[in-house]
Design an enzyme around this catalytic site. Structure first.
Site, PDB file in Angstrom:
ATOM      1  N   ASP A  39       0.823  -1.214   0.000  1.00 54.24           N
ATOM      2  CA  ASP A  39       0.000   0.000   0.000  1.00 54.24           C
ATOM      3  C   ASP A  39       0.858   1.266   0.000  1.00 54.24           C
ATOM      4  OD1 ASP A  39      -1.917   2.054   0.652  1.00 54.24           O
ATOM      5  OD2 ASP A  39      -3.241   0.462   1.340  1.00 54.24           O
ATOM      6  N   THR A  75      -7.037   4.012  -1.307  1.00 61.81           N
ATOM      7  CA  THR A  75      -6.823   2.566  -1.241  1.00 61.81           C
ATOM      8  C   THR A  75      -7.967   1.718  -1.802  1.00 61.81           C
ATOM      9  OG1 THR A  75      -5.395   2.849   0.656  1.00 61.81           O
ATOM     10  CG2 THR A  75      -6.408   0.682   0.405  1.00 61.81           C
ATOM     11  N   ASN A  96     -13.038   6.019  -0.505  1.00 63.46           N
ATOM     12  CA  ASN A  96     -12.943   5.172   0.687  1.00 63.46           C
ATOM     13  C   ASN A  96     -14.222   5.284   1.510  1.00 63.46           C
ATOM     14  OD1 ASN A  96     -10.414   4.141   0.236  1.00 63.46           O
ATOM     15  ND2 ASN A  96      -9.369   5.377   1.794  1.00 63.46           N
ATOM     16  N   TYR A 160      -9.990  -8.977   6.974  1.00 61.59           N
ATOM     17  CA  TYR A 160      -8.833  -8.105   7.169  1.00 61.59           C
ATOM     18  C   TYR A 160      -8.538  -7.883   8.658  1.00 61.59           C
ATOM     19  CZ  TYR A 160      -5.742  -4.131   7.095  1.00 61.59           C
ATOM     20  OH  TYR A 160      -4.672  -3.312   7.295  1.00 61.59           O
ATOM     21  N   ASP A 196       2.093   2.541   3.623  1.00 61.91           N
ATOM     22  CA  ASP A 196       1.053   3.565   3.768  1.00 61.91           C
ATOM     23  C   ASP A 196       0.990   4.135   5.199  1.00 61.91           C
ATOM     24  OD1 ASP A 196      -1.590   4.735   2.500  1.00 61.91           O
ATOM     25  OD2 ASP A 196      -2.165   3.953   4.461  1.00 61.91           O
ATOM     26  N   ASP A 243      -1.128   0.519  -4.891  1.00 64.71           N
ATOM     27  CA  ASP A 243      -2.416   1.121  -5.273  1.00 64.71           C
ATOM     28  C   ASP A 243      -2.295   2.602  -5.639  1.00 64.71           C
ATOM     29  OD1 ASP A 243      -1.734   1.604  -2.592  1.00 64.71           O
ATOM     30  OD2 ASP A 243      -3.788   1.425  -1.852  1.00 64.71           O
ATOM     31  N   HIS A 244      -1.304   3.292  -5.068  1.00 67.88           N
ATOM     32  CA  HIS A 244      -1.097   4.732  -5.296  1.00 67.88           C
ATOM     33  C   HIS A 244       0.207   5.115  -4.619  1.00 67.88           C
ATOM     34  CE1 HIS A 244      -2.134   5.005  -1.134  1.00 67.88           C
ATOM     35  NE2 HIS A 244      -3.255   4.348  -1.368  1.00 67.88           N
ATOM     36  N   HIS A 345      -2.532  10.955   0.113  1.00 65.02           N
ATOM     37  CA  HIS A 345      -2.832  10.623  -1.287  1.00 65.02           C
ATOM     38  C   HIS A 345      -4.335  10.774  -1.477  1.00 65.02           C
ATOM     39  CE1 HIS A 345      -4.306   6.736   0.261  1.00 65.02           C
ATOM     40  NE2 HIS A 345      -3.308   6.866   1.117  1.00 65.02           N
TER      41      HIS A 345
HETATM   42  P1  AMP Z   1      -6.148   4.949   2.981  1.00 67.24           P
HETATM   43  O1  AMP Z   1      -4.720   5.200   3.207  1.00 67.24           O
HETATM   44  O2  AMP Z   1      -7.012   5.811   3.837  1.00 67.24           O
HETATM   45  O3  AMP Z   1      -6.591   5.003   1.552  1.00 67.24           O
HETATM   46  O4  AMP Z   1      -6.470   3.458   3.469  1.00 67.24           O
HETATM   47  C1  AMP Z   1      -5.477   2.567   3.871  1.00 67.24           C
HETATM   48  C2  AMP Z   1      -6.005   1.662   4.942  1.00 67.24           C
HETATM   49  O5  AMP Z   1      -6.959   0.744   4.414  1.00 67.24           O
HETATM   50  C3  AMP Z   1      -4.931   0.802   5.525  1.00 67.24           C
HETATM   51  O6  AMP Z   1      -4.379   1.403   6.665  1.00 67.24           O
HETATM   52  C4  AMP Z   1      -5.621  -0.483   5.882  1.00 67.24           C
HETATM   53  O7  AMP Z   1      -5.684  -0.639   7.262  1.00 67.24           O
HETATM   54  C5  AMP Z   1      -7.021  -0.322   5.338  1.00 67.24           C
HETATM   55  N1  AMP Z   1      -7.458  -1.527   4.645  1.00 67.24           N
HETATM   56  C6  AMP Z   1      -6.879  -2.130   3.601  1.00 67.24           C
HETATM   57  N2  AMP Z   1      -7.551  -3.239   3.227  1.00 67.24           N
HETATM   58  C7  AMP Z   1      -8.595  -3.329   4.061  1.00 67.24           C
HETATM   59  C8  AMP Z   1      -9.686  -4.255   4.188  1.00 67.24           C
HETATM   60  N3  AMP Z   1      -9.798  -5.291   3.374  1.00 67.24           N
HETATM   61  N4  AMP Z   1     -10.606  -4.010   5.154  1.00 67.24           N
HETATM   62  C9  AMP Z   1     -10.494  -2.930   5.961  1.00 67.24           C
HETATM   63  N5  AMP Z   1      -9.488  -2.041   5.901  1.00 67.24           N
HETATM   64  C10 AMP Z   1      -8.551  -2.239   4.967  1.00 67.24           C
HETATM   65 ZN    ZN Z   2      -3.128   5.865   2.805  1.00 64.34          ZN
HETATM   66 ZN    ZN Z   3      -3.572   2.723  -0.233  1.00 64.10          ZN
END
Ligand code: AMP
Ligand code: ZN
Ligand code: ZN
Length: 408
Positions: A39, A75, A96, A160, A196, A243-244, A345
């Protein structure tokens, strides 16, 4: 009559042997794909921090200088774009966090009930495409894998849990690849929530992010080593991507949305910096656009006037107005910029810092071959092509991926 019965039963047996067992095509073993996501691994972390294992993958396979994410560069929309080959505008995971008028529900990534509700997820994830072709699939996390989509999930999947150590995830994937051939998955997804988390907290160029990048690089080394030791290693294709990317953020570059926008003009607002979905009160769209655009460093668009390169604005889950902060700027719904991340991001994918990585090695791919750009909506077609299965309709472009393959 007897003869007809024989012909029919032979045909049934034949079709069972092709679709039921998941790993035999005639007498040839079908290929394998392991797809790993790191990530927020930014496109240039290799040259900034040093990534010997990924460099070796590039030598032994193919890489893209940059994998272009889909908008918004968050994400959930992006992992699901990778899984389906569809822009968020077409698969429906439009951020998200968003309001879905079709379900009258609010999707949030921390809300398990929503994450596990298949009604949010449009399109066809690649594990469904593989299962429909008779291949077994497994997921050690991936957005969408925890919900029944088209009534299906991967054959093996996990809920998760960020507390599961990274090494255990790798061990499990190697165990899955070591299963007897009839149970062995041909498509495996594997997800790590770093760099991330560290990158948000300390910033993309921090030493903390650097150490995390280097330890993830070694972790990929452990996975490669595990794969190499398997008797069928020569049939396994490994894809490592993200992813980014991640941009440098400074709390001083802060815009409070309601500085200029009167709250009474807004019915609903969802999302998070740097992208907000704004549903104006009845008849107030023009006023909302006017007030928001009084601010510097954010831009508000009527949804049908969003810039074409974002491929965003037709899905019914995107409301009348979409607000996007400029690169490196924060758009917040609280008056003070307290508690903001050092890295973030979600921005327009044209900001280079949002670009991510793509590496692939294995029997399907050329060696030591580099392309400048791939888009993450292309990955679905890469996987279906490696597995030799028919892709569902998607937004990818086969011309971009063809040069990666040994045979094309
Ligand atoms: P973001 O940086 O806000 O776009 O999101 C990243 C977060 O998504 C990470 O810190 C993960 O904990 C969370 N994440 C990734 N995959 C999952 C999933 N399958 N279910 C819940 N949270 C997730
Ligand atoms: Zn993030
Ligand atoms: Zn991400």
């Amino acid at each position: 009559m007897k003869r007809l019965f024989f012909v029919i039963s032979a045909a049934v047996l034949l079709s069972l042997s092709f679709s039921g067992c998941g790993s035999i095509r005639g007498d040839r073993e079908a290929p394998y794909v392991v797809m790993v996501s790191l990530d927020a691994f930014r496109w240039d972390f290799d040259s900034i921090f040093g990534t010997p294992v990924l460099d070796d993958m590039a030598k032994n396979g193919v890489m893209a200088e940059r994998l272009i994410p889909s908008f918004p560069t968050k994400t959930f929309p992006n992992h699901y774009s990778i899984a389906t080959g569809l822009y968020p505008d077409h698969h429906g995971l439009v951020n998200n966090s968003f309001y879905a008028p079709d379900l009258d529900l609010v999707y949030r990534i921390g809300d398990r009930k929503m994450v596990e509700n298949g009604a949010f997820y449009g399109g066809e994830p690649v594990w469904n495409t593989a299962r429909k072709a008779g291949l077994k699939t497994a997921s050690f996390y991936w957005v969408g894998s925890e919900a029944p989509i088209q009534g299906m999930q991967p054959d093996r999947w996990r809920s998760y849990d960020d507390e599961v150590p990274f090494g255990d995830r790798v061990d499990t994937v190697i165990k899955w690849l070591s299963l007897p051939q009839r149970q062995r998955p041909h498509l495996i997804t594997l997800y790590f929530e770093e760099p991330d988390a560290v990158g948000h907290q300390y910033g993309p160029l921090s030493s903390e992010t650097g150490s995390m990048v280097r330890s993830l690089d070694s972790l990929i080394g452990v996975l490669r080593h595990g794969i190499d030791k398997l008797p069928h290693a020569d049939k396994i294709n490994l894809i490592v991507l993200s992813d980014h990317g991640l941009g440098e953020i400074d709390a001083a570059r802060y815009n409070y949305i309601f500085d200029t926008l009167p709250e009474r003009l807004v019915e609903r607002i969802y999302g998070g910096t740097p992208v907000w979905a704004v549903e104006p009160s009845e008849g107030m769209t023009d006023s909302v656009l006017y007030y928001l655009n009084l601010q510097h460093k954010i831009k508000a668009y009527r949804r049908d006037e969003l810039p074409a390169h974002l491929n965003y604005g037709t899905h019914h889950r995107i409301p009348e107005v979409v607000l996007i902060a400029d690169p490196g700027w924060i758009a917040g719904v609280r008056p003070s910029p307290s508690g903001y991340n050092r890295g973030d991001h979600g921005y327009d994918w044209r900001w280079k810092d949002m670009h991510s990585i793509f590496y692939a090695e294995g029997p399907a791919f050329k060696k030591e071959f580099k392309v400048d750009t791939l888009f993450n909506i292309d990955v679905y077609n890469v996987i279906t092509r490696v597995l030799g299965i028919t892709p569902a309709p998607n937004d990818g472009n086969n011309l971009r991926i063809s040069p990666l393959f040994r045979e094309y």
